[in-house]
Design an enzyme around this catalytic site. Structure first.
Site, mmCIF file in Angstrom:
data_model
loop_
_atom_site.group_PDB
_atom_site.id
_atom_site.type_symbol
_atom_site.label_atom_id
_atom_site.label_comp_id
_atom_site.label_asym_id
_atom_site.label_seq_id
_atom_site.Cartn_x
_atom_site.Cartn_y
_atom_site.Cartn_z
ATOM 1 N N ASP A 179 45.517 37.993 45.619
ATOM 2 C CA ASP A 179 46.968 37.967 45.598
ATOM 3 C C ASP A 179 47.786 39.007 44.908
ATOM 4 O OD1 ASP A 179 45.654 36.869 43.202
ATOM 5 O OD2 ASP A 179 47.822 36.327 42.654
ATOM 6 N N LYS A 227 35.923 48.019 43.109
ATOM 7 C CA LYS A 227 36.738 49.303 42.712
ATOM 8 C C LYS A 227 35.791 49.865 41.365
ATOM 9 C CE LYS A 227 41.295 47.635 43.418
ATOM 10 N NZ LYS A 227 42.597 47.266 42.188
ATOM 11 N N ASP A 256 36.939 44.715 39.239
ATOM 12 C CA ASP A 256 38.079 45.664 38.988
ATOM 13 C C ASP A 256 37.596 46.300 37.616
ATOM 14 O OD1 ASP A 256 40.218 47.337 39.424
ATOM 15 O OD2 ASP A 256 41.475 45.732 38.282
ATOM 16 N N PHE A 260 46.004 48.676 44.811
ATOM 17 C CA PHE A 260 46.021 47.150 44.875
ATOM 18 C C PHE A 260 46.117 46.614 46.093
ATOM 19 C CE2 PHE A 260 47.819 43.190 43.852
ATOM 20 C CZ PHE A 260 47.237 42.970 42.577
ATOM 21 N N LYS A 304 41.112 31.780 41.793
ATOM 22 C CA LYS A 304 41.242 31.368 43.320
ATOM 23 C C LYS A 304 40.782 32.242 44.431
ATOM 24 C CE LYS A 304 45.415 29.041 42.021
ATOM 25 N NZ LYS A 304 46.990 29.070 41.887
ATOM 26 N N GLY A 305 40.650 33.703 44.097
ATOM 27 C CA GLY A 305 40.475 34.749 44.796
ATOM 28 C C GLY A 305 39.347 34.556 45.863
ATOM 29 N N GLU A 317 32.501 36.334 43.677
ATOM 30 C CA GLU A 317 33.967 37.074 43.280
ATOM 31 C C GLU A 317 34.504 37.703 44.184
ATOM 32 O OE1 GLU A 317 36.427 36.863 41.564
ATOM 33 O OE2 GLU A 317 36.215 37.778 39.465
ATOM 34 N N ASP A 318 35.802 37.806 44.156
ATOM 35 C CA ASP A 318 36.810 38.603 45.184
ATOM 36 C C ASP A 318 36.627 40.133 44.932
ATOM 37 O OD1 ASP A 318 38.236 38.720 42.825
ATOM 38 O OD2 ASP A 318 40.109 37.711 44.014
ATOM 39 N N ARG A 323 47.604 35.551 49.721
ATOM 40 C CA ARG A 323 46.217 35.142 49.831
ATOM 41 C C ARG A 323 45.556 34.665 51.100
ATOM 42 N NH1 ARG A 323 44.244 34.260 44.547
ATOM 43 N NH2 ARG A 323 45.719 33.408 43.196
HETATM 44 P P1 IMP Z 1 38.894 42.536 36.178
HETATM 45 O O1 IMP Z 1 38.843 41.422 35.144
HETATM 46 O O2 IMP Z 1 39.690 43.701 35.949
HETATM 47 O O3 IMP Z 1 37.508 42.757 36.989
HETATM 48 O O4 IMP Z 1 39.769 41.533 37.276
HETATM 49 C C1 IMP Z 1 39.208 40.695 38.046
HETATM 50 C C2 IMP Z 1 40.385 39.959 39.034
HETATM 51 O O5 IMP Z 1 41.515 40.640 38.962
HETATM 52 C C3 IMP Z 1 39.736 39.640 40.251
HETATM 53 O O6 IMP Z 1 39.065 38.665 40.309
HETATM 54 C C4 IMP Z 1 41.049 39.479 41.046
HETATM 55 O O7 IMP Z 1 41.596 38.266 41.105
HETATM 56 C C5 IMP Z 1 41.947 40.673 40.068
HETATM 57 N N1 IMP Z 1 42.313 41.732 40.821
HETATM 58 C C6 IMP Z 1 41.842 42.804 40.601
HETATM 59 N N2 IMP Z 1 42.087 44.035 41.307
HETATM 60 C C7 IMP Z 1 42.835 43.279 42.556
HETATM 61 C C8 IMP Z 1 43.473 43.963 43.572
HETATM 62 O O8 IMP Z 1 43.607 45.135 44.161
HETATM 63 N N3 IMP Z 1 44.228 42.927 44.206
HETATM 64 C C9 IMP Z 1 44.442 41.804 43.903
HETATM 65 N N4 IMP Z 1 43.781 41.266 42.793
HETATM 66 C C10 IMP Z 1 42.928 41.926 42.162
HETATM 67 MG MG MG Z 2 41.760 36.715 40.646
#
Ligand code: IMP
Ligand code: MG
Length: 179
Positions: free
Chosen positions: A158, A130, A102, A151, A42-43, A98-99, A164
Site C-alpha cells: 500500500d 530491496k 526494505d 516505491f 497486512k501487506g 512478508e511482502d 493493495r
Molecule cells: P522495513 O522495516 O523498512 O523493511 O519495511 C518493511 C515494510 O515496509 C514492508 O512490510 C512494507 O509494508 C513497507 N514497505 C517497504 N517498502 C515499501 C514499498 O516500496 N511499497 C510499499 N510498502 C513498502
Molecule cells: Mg506493510
C-alpha cells in the site's frame, strides 16, 4: 493500469509463477517438519494465500501485525506490534511470510521477538527484496524477486492504505506522495 502507477514491475502472470516456484521449493525443504506459516499483516495477504496453496504439506497458519510507516514512504524505524500470533511456537518450524524486505527493521524486530519463544526454527520468505535499502542485519531465506529502490504498490502493498488490491506490482508515481 491504475492512473497513479508509473509502470508495472511484476505482472499478474509473473506473480503466479513466483508463488508456484517458492511453494514447491518450500514443500521440498519442509517435508517432515512441523510447519507454521506466519503472514505479516497486512501487506503479505495476497502473497500468503497464493503461496500457501502451493505448499503441499500439513501446516498451521497464523498472522502477526507490526507497524512503523504511517502515511509515508520511509520507515520510521520504530516498530510496534499491533497484533501478535496466537499459536504457541514450541517445536514449530516457523516460516515468516512478508511482502517486501526494505530496511529490514520490521522483520528483524519480529524475528528477534519470536526467536525467544522456543521455535524449532525461523525462516523468512519475502515476495520482494530491496537489498539496496537494507539497514538491519537480516536476510530472507526465500526471495520472490529483487526490486530496485522505488516505491511500489499492489498485490498487498500500500501507500497510505490504498492500492493493495491492484493485481500486479507497480511503481507509484512520485507526484502521488510528494504533493
Ligand atoms: P522495513 O522495516 O523498512 O523493511 O519495511 C518493511 C515494510 O515496509 C514492508 O512490510 C512494507 O509494508 C513497507 N514497505 C517497504 N517498502 C515499501 C514499498 O516500496 N511499497 C510499499 N510498502 C513498502
Ligand atoms: Mg506493510
Amino acid at each position: 493500469m491504475n492512473r497513479d502507477v508509473e509502470k508495472i514491475l511484476v505482472t499478474e502472470d509473473e506473480l503466479v509463477q513466483i508463488s508456484k516456484k517458492l511453494g514447491e521449493q518450500i514443500t521440498k525443504d519442509y517435508k517432515g517438519k512441523k510447519l507454521l506459516i506466519v503472514g505479516v499483516l497486512k501487506g503479505s495477504i495476497y502473497f500468503f494465500t497464493d503461496l500457501s496453496r502451493h505448499i503441499d504439506l500439513p501446516c498451521n497458519i497464523d498472522f502477526i501485525q507490526a507497524s512503523s510507516y504511517g502515511a509515508s514512504t520511509v520507515s520510521s524505524g520504530e516498530i510496534k506490534i499491533i497484533k501478535d500470533i496466537s499459536e504457541d511456537l514450541t517445536g514449530f518450524d516457523v516460516l515468516l511470510v512478508e511482502d517486501i524486505l526494505d530496511t529490514g527493521k520490521t522483520l528483524k524486530h519480529i524475528h528477534d521477538m519470536l526467536s525467544k519463544r522456543n521455535p524449532e526454527s525461523i525462516a523468512i520468505v519475502t515476495l520482494l527484496d530491496k537489498p539496496a535499502r537494507r539497514e538491519a542485519d537480516i536476510y530472507a531465506d526465500y526471495v520472490g524477486v529483487d526490486v530496485p529502490n522505488e516505491f511500489v504498490v499492489g498485490y498487498g502493498l500500500d501507500y497510505d492504505q490504498f492500492y493493495r488490491n491492484l493485481p500486479y506490482i507497480g511503481v507509484l508515481k512520485k507526484e502521488v506522495y510528494t504533493k
